[in-house]
Design a protein around this motif. Structure first.
Motif, PDB file in Angstrom:
ATOM      1  N   VAL A 176      48.858  97.678  17.535  1.00  0.00           N
ATOM      2  CA  VAL A 176      48.684  98.239  16.088  1.00  0.00           C
ATOM      3  C   VAL A 176      47.944  99.543  15.947  1.00  0.00           C
ATOM      4  O   VAL A 176      47.115  99.737  16.784  1.00  0.00           O
ATOM      5  N   SER A 177      48.128 100.144  14.827  1.00  0.00           N
ATOM      6  CA  SER A 177      47.231 101.357  14.583  1.00  0.00           C
ATOM      7  C   SER A 177      46.380 101.234  13.529  1.00  0.00           C
ATOM      8  O   SER A 177      46.527 100.155  12.938  1.00  0.00           O
ATOM      9  N   ILE A 178      45.220 101.928  13.465  1.00  0.00           N
ATOM     10  CA  ILE A 178      44.117 101.843  12.725  1.00  0.00           C
ATOM     11  C   ILE A 178      44.660 102.177  11.180  1.00  0.00           C
ATOM     12  O   ILE A 178      44.295 101.209  10.256  1.00  0.00           O
ATOM     13  N   ALA A 179      45.686 102.865  11.116  1.00  0.00           N
ATOM     14  CA  ALA A 179      46.336 103.135   9.672  1.00  0.00           C
ATOM     15  C   ALA A 179      46.913 101.821   9.202  1.00  0.00           C
ATOM     16  O   ALA A 179      46.821 101.654   7.919  1.00  0.00           O
ATOM     17  N   GLN A 180      47.527 101.116  10.133  1.00  0.00           N
ATOM     18  CA  GLN A 180      48.197  99.814   9.770  1.00  0.00           C
ATOM     19  C   GLN A 180      47.177  98.924   9.206  1.00  0.00           C
ATOM     20  O   GLN A 180      47.436  98.177   8.225  1.00  0.00           O
TER      21      GLN A 180
END
Length: 286
Positions: free
Chosen positions: A215-219
């Motif tokens: 996953v991304s930090i934005a998610q």
């Protein structure tokens, strides 16, 4: 019945029962001999723990890397690391039983061991509610059926007690940091997802139909968990620097739980201690 008839009756009964008693004594002797000759190779660290919990660690002649609990397991010879184990290396220890992790060990390896005449017992160890019966299965395989039954029942009772305690609990949104670089988490049918559900937590990525994924930090920022669970895999593990994101609820309220991954990533009796601890910490966030 006269005394003479009684004597004749006893003699006839003795002749009828002697073959049965002989067969029974042979079976008992065979069972005892089987136990003394039992040579176990375990192909996953959690299976060593199961055997130890059942009181048969002395029967394990070889295991795999990272089999470090209980501490006595560190002295057991190692056949290799996960994914790079040869059947020849295992067979060199002359095992009478190989305990394998179904899906975690290569099917070709287990087939080769079977072909060589070695008994292989595989357990999935993926379903929290099935672990108690799998422990019993291993107990039977190693000749400790009663110990397996008792341990399996105790395991099941503790899981049921936790499920009953938290089934009506207010949900807490949680991110589970499976790995930091890259950032990975869990969902779907993973054991950790089952744990979170049992504790009354809501995985912020529960909608993803994968067990383990990146996953991304934005998610994470978008889904904004109330709590982050961050297993620490030793001094060399670089945990994700969540302190850089104070906008997250979990960071702002200091609801970041660090815990040993061995308590959560190995489906053993110790897993219950980790499970109870996590459930308690989630409860504190409510």
């Amino acid at each position: 019945m006269t005394f003479l008839r009684y004597i004749l009756y006893r003699r006839r009964l003795h002749h009828l029962m002697w073959p049965l008693l002989f067969l029974f004594s042979v079976k008992v002797s065979d069972a005892l001999a089987h136990q003394s000759e039992l040579r176990i190779v375990t192909l996953s660290p959690h299976l060593v723990e199961w055997v130890a919990s059942l009181g048969a660690l002395d029967k394990v002649v070889a295991t795999v890397e990272r089999s470090d609990y209980p501490k006595q397991a560190l002295s057991i010879p190692v056949v290799g690391r996960h994914g790079s184990i040869s059947s020849e290396r295992i067979l060199s220890f002359r095992p009478t039983l190989v305990l394998a992790w179904e899906g975690g060990n290569r099917a070709q390896l287990l087939a080769a061991l079977n072909k060589a005449g070695v008994r292989v017992v595989s357990v999935p160890s993926r379903d929290l509610d099935a672990l108690s019966s799998e422990i019993e299965q291993v107990g039977i395989a190693i000749g400790r059926p009663e110990q397996g039954r008792v341990l399996g029942q105790k395991f099941n009772q503790r899981v049921r007690a936790l499920r009953h305690r938290y089934k009506q609990a207010k949900p807490v949104s949680v991110l589970y940091e499976m790995w930091s670089q890259p950032l990975m988490t869990v969902a779907h049918e993973s054991m950790i997802q089952q744990m979170l559900e049992l504790c009354g937590a809501r995985n912020i990525f529960a909608d993803v139909a994968l067990d383990y994924f990146q996953v991304s930090i934005a998610q994470v920022l978008e889904r904004n968990p109330q709590m982050i669970i961050q297993p620490q895999s030793g001094a060399d593990y670089a945990a994700y620097p969540w302190h850089k994101f104070p906008q997250l609820q979990a960071v702002r309220h200091q609801h970041i739980l660090s815990i040993s991954p061995d308590l959560l990533h190995r489906p053993t009796v110790r897993f219950l201690s980790g499970l109870e601890h996590v459930c308690g910490e989630i409860d504190r966030v409510r």
